[in-house]
Each structure stands twice: as structure tokens, then as C-alpha cells.
Design an enzyme around this catalytic site. Structure first.
Site, PDB file in Angstrom:
ATOM      1  N   ARG A  60       0.830  -1.227   0.000  1.00 33.68           N
ATOM      2  CA  ARG A  60       0.000   0.000   0.000  1.00 33.68           C
ATOM      3  C   ARG A  60       0.852   1.260   0.000  1.00 33.68           C
ATOM      4  NH1 ARG A  60      -3.244  -3.039   3.548  1.00 33.68           N
ATOM      5  NH2 ARG A  60      -5.091  -3.783   2.453  1.00 33.68           N
ATOM      6  N   LYS A  74       4.550  12.205 -10.354  1.00 32.50           N
ATOM      7  CA  LYS A  74       3.657  11.543 -11.318  1.00 32.50           C
ATOM      8  C   LYS A  74       4.303  10.220 -11.711  1.00 32.50           C
ATOM      9  CE  LYS A  74       1.021  15.091 -13.754  1.00 32.50           C
ATOM     10  NZ  LYS A  74       0.710  15.633 -15.086  1.00 32.50           N
ATOM     11  N   GLU A  88      12.477  19.756 -22.816  1.00 32.92           N
ATOM     12  CA  GLU A  88      11.781  20.004 -21.545  1.00 32.92           C
ATOM     13  C   GLU A  88      12.492  21.101 -20.736  1.00 32.92           C
ATOM     14  OE1 GLU A  88       8.911  18.486 -21.231  1.00 32.92           O
ATOM     15  OE2 GLU A  88       9.025  16.354 -21.751  1.00 32.92           O
ATOM     16  N   LYS A  90      10.403  23.472 -11.755  1.00 33.05           N
ATOM     17  CA  LYS A  90       9.471  22.351 -11.589  1.00 33.05           C
ATOM     18  C   LYS A  90       9.001  22.274 -10.134  1.00 33.05           C
ATOM     19  CE  LYS A  90       7.541  18.226 -12.653  1.00 33.05           C
ATOM     20  NZ  LYS A  90       7.573  17.099 -13.570  1.00 33.05           N
ATOM     21  N   GLU A  95      -2.331  18.889 -10.126  1.00 31.19           N
ATOM     22  CA  GLU A  95      -2.829  19.473 -11.371  1.00 31.19           C
ATOM     23  C   GLU A  95      -4.312  19.805 -11.281  1.00 31.19           C
ATOM     24  OE1 GLU A  95      -0.838  17.623 -14.711  1.00 31.19           O
ATOM     25  OE2 GLU A  95      -2.416  18.262 -16.062  1.00 31.19           O
ATOM     26  N   ARG A 129      -0.022  23.446 -12.665  1.00 29.65           N
ATOM     27  CA  ARG A 129       0.814  22.323 -13.098  1.00 29.65           C
ATOM     28  C   ARG A 129       0.553  21.970 -14.572  1.00 29.65           C
ATOM     29  NH1 ARG A 129       2.778  16.858  -9.866  1.00 29.65           N
ATOM     30  NH2 ARG A 129       4.124  16.164 -11.573  1.00 29.65           N
ATOM     31  N   ASN A 144       2.487  21.082 -19.477  1.00 30.04           N
ATOM     32  CA  ASN A 144       2.131  20.333 -20.689  1.00 30.04           C
ATOM     33  C   ASN A 144       2.250  21.174 -21.953  1.00 30.04           C
ATOM     34  OD1 ASN A 144       1.516  18.024 -19.185  1.00 30.04           O
ATOM     35  ND2 ASN A 144      -0.523  18.798 -18.736  1.00 30.04           N
ATOM     36  N   HIS A 176       2.647  19.658 -25.374  1.00 28.85           N
ATOM     37  CA  HIS A 176       2.389  18.226 -25.244  1.00 28.85           C
ATOM     38  C   HIS A 176       1.123  17.763 -25.965  1.00 28.85           C
ATOM     39  CE1 HIS A 176       5.688  18.393 -22.452  1.00 28.85           C
ATOM     40  NE2 HIS A 176       5.578  17.116 -22.145  1.00 28.85           N
ATOM     41  N   HIS A 193       1.924  15.033 -28.376  1.00 28.03           N
ATOM     42  CA  HIS A 193       1.403  13.672 -28.220  1.00 28.03           C
ATOM     43  C   HIS A 193       0.726  13.188 -29.490  1.00 28.03           C
ATOM     44  CE1 HIS A 193       1.314  13.417 -23.542  1.00 28.03           C
ATOM     45  NE2 HIS A 193       2.423  12.909 -24.048  1.00 28.03           N
ATOM     46  N   HIS A 228       9.869  11.286 -27.145  1.00 29.66           N
ATOM     47  CA  HIS A 228       8.937  12.192 -26.458  1.00 29.66           C
ATOM     48  C   HIS A 228       9.393  13.652 -26.570  1.00 29.66           C
ATOM     49  CE1 HIS A 228       6.146  13.765 -23.521  1.00 29.66           C
ATOM     50  NE2 HIS A 228       7.168  14.270 -22.829  1.00 29.66           N
TER      51      HIS A 228
HETATM   52  N1  LIG Z   1       6.464  11.417 -14.515  1.00 28.98           N
HETATM   53  C1  LIG Z   1       6.575  12.537 -15.204  1.00 28.98           C
HETATM   54  O1  LIG Z   1       6.296  13.626 -14.708  1.00 28.98           O
HETATM   55  C2  LIG Z   1       7.094  12.455 -16.604  1.00 28.98           C
HETATM   56  C3  LIG Z   1       7.442  13.638 -17.273  1.00 28.98           C
HETATM   57  C4  LIG Z   1       7.982  13.538 -18.562  1.00 28.98           C
HETATM   58  C5  LIG Z   1       8.151  12.279 -19.141  1.00 28.98           C
HETATM   59  N2  LIG Z   1       7.805  11.164 -18.463  1.00 28.98           N
HETATM   60  C6  LIG Z   1       8.004   9.820 -19.028  1.00 28.98           C
HETATM   61  O2  LIG Z   1       9.408   9.626 -19.175  1.00 28.98           O
HETATM   62  C7  LIG Z   1       9.635   8.670 -20.217  1.00 28.98           C
HETATM   63  C8  LIG Z   1      10.752   9.172 -21.074  1.00 28.98           C
HETATM   64  O3  LIG Z   1      11.899   9.317 -20.278  1.00 28.98           O
HETATM   65  P1  LIG Z   1      13.378   9.283 -20.883  1.00 28.98           P
HETATM   66  O4  LIG Z   1      13.447  10.187 -22.046  1.00 28.98           O
HETATM   67  O5  LIG Z   1      14.284   9.464 -19.753  1.00 28.98           O
HETATM   68  O6  LIG Z   1      13.435   7.810 -21.510  1.00 28.98           O
HETATM   69  P2  LIG Z   1      14.159   6.461 -21.068  1.00 28.98           P
HETATM   70  O7  LIG Z   1      14.025   6.181 -19.644  1.00 28.98           O
HETATM   71  O8  LIG Z   1      13.654   5.444 -22.033  1.00 28.98           O
HETATM   72  O9  LIG Z   1      15.698   6.760 -21.404  1.00 28.98           O
HETATM   73  C9  LIG Z   1      16.096   7.002 -22.725  1.00 28.98           C
HETATM   74  C10 LIG Z   1      17.200   6.036 -23.151  1.00 28.98           C
HETATM   75  O10 LIG Z   1      18.408   6.372 -22.496  1.00 28.98           O
HETATM   76  C11 LIG Z   1      18.969   5.247 -21.827  1.00 28.98           C
HETATM   77  N3  LIG Z   1      19.734   5.804 -20.719  1.00 28.98           N
HETATM   78  C12 LIG Z   1      19.238   6.354 -19.586  1.00 28.98           C
HETATM   79  N4  LIG Z   1      20.209   6.935 -18.890  1.00 28.98           N
HETATM   80  C13 LIG Z   1      21.372   6.734 -19.577  1.00 28.98           C
HETATM   81  C14 LIG Z   1      22.716   7.120 -19.368  1.00 28.98           C
HETATM   82  N5  LIG Z   1      23.061   7.901 -18.334  1.00 28.98           N
HETATM   83  N6  LIG Z   1      23.633   6.721 -20.270  1.00 28.98           N
HETATM   84  C15 LIG Z   1      23.267   5.989 -21.354  1.00 28.98           C
HETATM   85  N7  LIG Z   1      22.010   5.626 -21.617  1.00 28.98           N
HETATM   86  C16 LIG Z   1      21.068   6.001 -20.734  1.00 28.98           C
HETATM   87  C17 LIG Z   1      17.794   4.402 -21.513  1.00 28.98           C
HETATM   88  O11 LIG Z   1      18.156   3.063 -21.329  1.00 28.98           O
HETATM   89  C18 LIG Z   1      16.929   4.588 -22.764  1.00 28.98           C
HETATM   90  O12 LIG Z   1      17.400   3.770 -23.788  1.00 28.98           O
HETATM   91  C19 LIG Z   1       8.327   8.521 -20.949  1.00 28.98           C
HETATM   92  O13 LIG Z   1       7.757   7.281 -20.604  1.00 28.98           O
HETATM   93  C20 LIG Z   1       7.467   9.656 -20.420  1.00 28.98           C
HETATM   94  O14 LIG Z   1       6.088   9.339 -20.402  1.00 28.98           O
HETATM   95  C21 LIG Z   1       7.286  11.227 -17.202  1.00 28.98           C
HETATM   96 ZN   LIG Z   2       7.148  15.829 -21.411  1.00 26.13          ZN
END
Ligand SMILES: NC(=O)c1ccc[n+]([C@@H]2O[C@H](COP(=O)([O-])OP(=O)(O)OC[C@H]3O[C@@H](n4cnc5c(N)ncnc54)[C@H](O)[C@@H]3O)[C@@H](O)[C@H]2O)c1
Ligand SMILES: [Zn+2]
Length: 367
Positions: free
Chosen positions: A120, A142, A184, A226, A236, A241, A245, A248, A252, A266
Site C-alpha cells: 500500500r 507523477k 523540456e 518544476k 494538477e 501544473r 504540458n 504536449h 502527443h 517524447h
Molecule cells: N512522470 C513525469 O512527470 C514524466 C514527465 C515527462 C516524461 N515522463 C516519461 O518519461 C519517459 C521518457 O523518459 P526518458 O526520455 O528518460 O526515456 P528512457 O528512460 O527510455 O531513457 C532514454 C534512453 O536512455 C537510456 N539511458 C538512460 N540513462 C542513460 C545514461 N546515463 N547513459 C546511457 N544511456 C542512458 C535508456 O536506457 C533509454 O534507452 C516517458 O515514458 C514519459 O512518459 C514522465
Molecule cells: Zn514531457
């Protein structure tokens, strides 16, 4: 060392930012370990950083157990969530324990969600390793997985207990992921901080070339922005918040058209979407055309997509608007858009006529 406080009453926490922090993380994490073994969840691409983190925990006498998952967006799935939760239970994770999420947004979102439901709700620490995760997803609580119906449709708000950011881990990040994450960063300037956008125009090239000072400044400034926004509107509900977006809704739609694949990352979708939001605002007479041109030119200058064609998308407005209508951000049947009155003057507009969006996108086709 910089510490940014995310102020959320009893859910408040620190974001610690420092070059080389990973190698010293053991000392910071030791008090959270309660003398017990800590679970670390990472993806296979961050193996070298996992070794550094485990060594620094070892040095403080903290035992750790690593769970290594496959890299990629597909890991944010029901199947991986189920497997991870089972694994954490097997390892004997208790509510008072802290699981460490070491990776990009994929690992952070999945681990955060698992920790919101295991026993939980247990504690977790974010150790983000992509620029996107360092400036955006690791802060704010999030968490989510994707389902067949869409991205991030199943999730929870679950704040980490601590976020540890070591900008040096970005040295191993592929250039394309670094650039996508930059979308971002510049977003914070375009939301409400024209001076920061001007800083970005001047320093983006250095940042993307690996300049440590520019990178550290951008991360500190973005995290502070942030933290401020999340502190004002954790769930949000007031609209503050939602400003995060920016770009986005358009973005998207492009990502959906690209099948949420590596065809369009993304951040790349967000870059194109932000330029589109500025141009749409200009076409609607809400923002000066020169500001829309300035944003478009900046995306182009840093090598990010700035429209449909550069995002690799060739389709009509009706198709893209249909993707938008699938988006979870519908509110009482209307689709709110983040529009702008100029650089750093983003606002939530609930009166956008989708017919205008369709014809705008038709006119953008091929650009
Ligand atoms: N929770 C939130 O507020 C929020 C906000 C924006 C995006 N997101 C989510 O985040 C995700 C995208 O995140 P991302 O762009 O970090 O993608 P990701 O986690 O897939 O990382 C991108 C790539 O980089 C690699 N990688 C990570 N760190 C590395 C490093 N230091 N050296 C070498 N390779 C490395 C990963 O293995 C992957 O192949 C999406 O799913 C999106 O929906 C969430
Ligand atoms: Zn984003």
C-alpha cells in the site's frame, strides 16, 4: 552542491544536484537504509552507473540488490509492473523501506508506480540518468505505465523521498536522448520565464556539446521551476501544473502518429509541439508572429523538430486532432490547449475550436 526543496507539507523532499554525486550517494542514502538491504531498479543501459552506485553504498556498509530491466518505453507495462512488484515483495520490501530508481523516465515512472502500490505504498528515491528525467520526470511524483489504450493511462501520484541528480551521468547518454531532453528544459523558459529562454538561446549549443557549467545551470534552474510549479499545484487541479504540458497536446498527437516509437522520441514530439503551439497562437492572433518565429528558429538551431515535416509526420489535421481527442487531458468533454500571448506567457485556453486546429495543421503539413 545545490539543494532544491519541493515543499508539499509532510510529503516535502529535497532534490540534491552535484557533479560526481553518484559516487558519494551511499553517504546520503545510508540514513534511509535503516540498516537494511536496499533494492535498486535500473535498466540495462545504465549498468556502469549502477556499479558506481552499488560501490558507494558498499563503502557505507549498505547492502544492495539490483533488479535490471530491459531498456525502452515498452518496459512501462502491466507485465513489467507485475513482475517488479512480485520481485520487491520477494526481496522483503517493507513500507518504511526506500527502493532506488536508477534510470530515465521509464524506470522512474515504473518504479514510482510500483512503490505506490507495494505494501500500500513504500518509499522510493529517484536517481535520474537522462536529461529529461533530471529536469522533469523525477520531480513531482507523477508515476505511470502505458496500456493498449494509451500512454500513462494507469498511474498514481506518489512523491519520492529524495531525488539525487548527478549531471555527470549524462556523459554516457546518447546525443539524441540529450537533445530530446533539452526540449523540456527550454519549456520552462517558454512557460513563464523569458529571461531563461534568452539564456537558452545563448547557451543551448554549449549545453548540448557537454559543457558542464551550462548543463549544471540548466538543470538547477529547471528543477527549481518544476519544484515551484509542483509546490503550487501538486495534483494538477488549479491549472498551474498543467502549464508543464506546453507543447504536449500537439506533441502527443505527433507521437501517436509515429506509433509512440523511437521514430519520434517524447522530447522531439514536445519540441515540434511547442513550436506548433506558438505558431497556432500567432495564427489565432493571440501572440506576436515574431515570438512564434523565434521559438521555431531556436528548435531548428538546436537540431530539434520544429513542425510536422521535421518530426517525420505527413498526415492531415483531422487525423492529428483525432489523436488529441484520445488524450487523457480531456476535461468535461472539452480539450484545453496551452496557448501563449508571447515568449514566457503560456496560459490554459479552454475555448479552442477544434476546427481551427484542424485547418491550422492542414496548412502546416509539409512544413
Ligand atoms: N512522470 C513525469 O512527470 C514524466 C514527465 C515527462 C516524461 N515522463 C516519461 O518519461 C519517459 C521518457 O523518459 P526518458 O526520455 O528518460 O526515456 P528512457 O528512460 O527510455 O531513457 C532514454 C534512453 O536512455 C537510456 N539511458 C538512460 N540513462 C542513460 C545514461 N546515463 N547513459 C546511457 N544511456 C542512458 C535508456 O536506457 C533509454 O534507452 C516517458 O515514458 C514519459 O512518459 C514522465
Ligand atoms: Zn514531457
Amino acid at each position: 552542491m545545490t539543494t532544491v526543496r519541493v515543499s508539499l507539507g509532510e510529503r516535502s523532499y529535497d532534490v540534491v544536484i552535484e557533479g560526481g554525486l553518484l559516487a558519494r550517494a551511499g553517504a546520503v542514502l545510508q540514513p534511509l537504509s535503516r540498516g537494511r538491504r536496499m533494492a535498486i531498479v535500473a535498466d540495462a543501459n545504465v549498468a556502469p552507473h549502477l556499479a558506481t552506485l552499488q560501490a558507494s553504498l558498499d563503502a557505507e556498509g549498505v547492502a544492495s540488490k539490483a533488479i535490471v530491466l530491459p531498456p525502452g518505453e515498452a518496459t512501462k507495462s502491466w507485465a513489467q509492473l507485475e513482475a517488479l512488484c512480485n520481485r520487491l515483495i520477494e526481496l522483503g520490501v517493507e513500507r518504511g523501506d526506500h527502493v532506488i530508481a536508477l534510470g530515465g523516465g521509464v524506470i522512474g515512472d515504473l518504479v514510482g508506480f510500483a512503490c505506490s502500490i507495494v505494501k500500500r505504498g513504500c518509499g522510493f528515491v529517484q536517481v535520474p540518468t537522462t536529461l529529461l528525467a533530471q529536469v522533469d520526470s523525477s520531480v513531482g511524483g507523477k508515476t505511470a505505465i502505458n496500456t493498449a489504450a494509451g500512454k500513462n493511462l494507469i498511474g498514481a501520484f506518489h512523491q519520492p523521498a529524495l531525488v539525487l541528480i548527478d549531471p555527470e551521468v549524462l556523459d554516457t547518454l546518447p546525443a539524441r536522448d540529450l537533445r530530446a531532453g533539452y526540449a523540456e528544459v527550454v519549456k520552462y523558459g517558454l512557460i513563464d520565464d523569458p529571461a531563461f529562454f534568452a539564456w537558452c538561446e545563448e547557451h543551448a549549443a554549449a549545453l548540448l556539446a557537454g559543457d558542464a557549467e551550462a548543463r549544471a545551470y540548466a538543470i538547477r534552474h529547471s528543477v527549481a521551476a518544476k519544484a515551484r510549479i509542483v509546490g503550487a499545484d501538486e495534483r494538477e487541479t488549479t491549472g498551474t501544473r498543467a502549464l508543464l504540458n506546453l507543447g504536449h497536446t500537439f506533441g502527443h498527437a505527433l507521437e501517436a502518429e509515429a506509433g509512440f516509437s523511437t521514430r519520434l522520441l517524447h522530447g522531439e514530439g514536445v519540441a515540434a509541439g511547442t513550436a506548433l503551439a506558438y505558431r497556432f497562437s500567432a495564427v489565432q492572433g493571440l501572440a506576436p508572429q515574431v515570438d512564434a518565429d523565434r521559438v521555431t528558429a531556436h528548435m531548428l538551431a538546436v537540431g530539434l523538430p520544429h513542425g510536422l515535416a521535421s518530426a517525420g509526420i505527413d498526415t492531415d489535421g483531422a487525423t492529428l486532432v483525432a489523436h488529441m481527442l484520445h488524450d487523457k487531458k480531456m476535461d468535461a468533454g472539452t480539450l484545453p490547449f496551452l496557448l501563449t500571448r508571447g515568449i514566457g506567457q503560456t496560459y490554459l485556453d479552454r475555448t479552442v475550436d477544434l476546427a481551427d486546429v484542424r485547418s491550422f495543421l492542414d496548412a502546416e503539413r509539409g512544413r
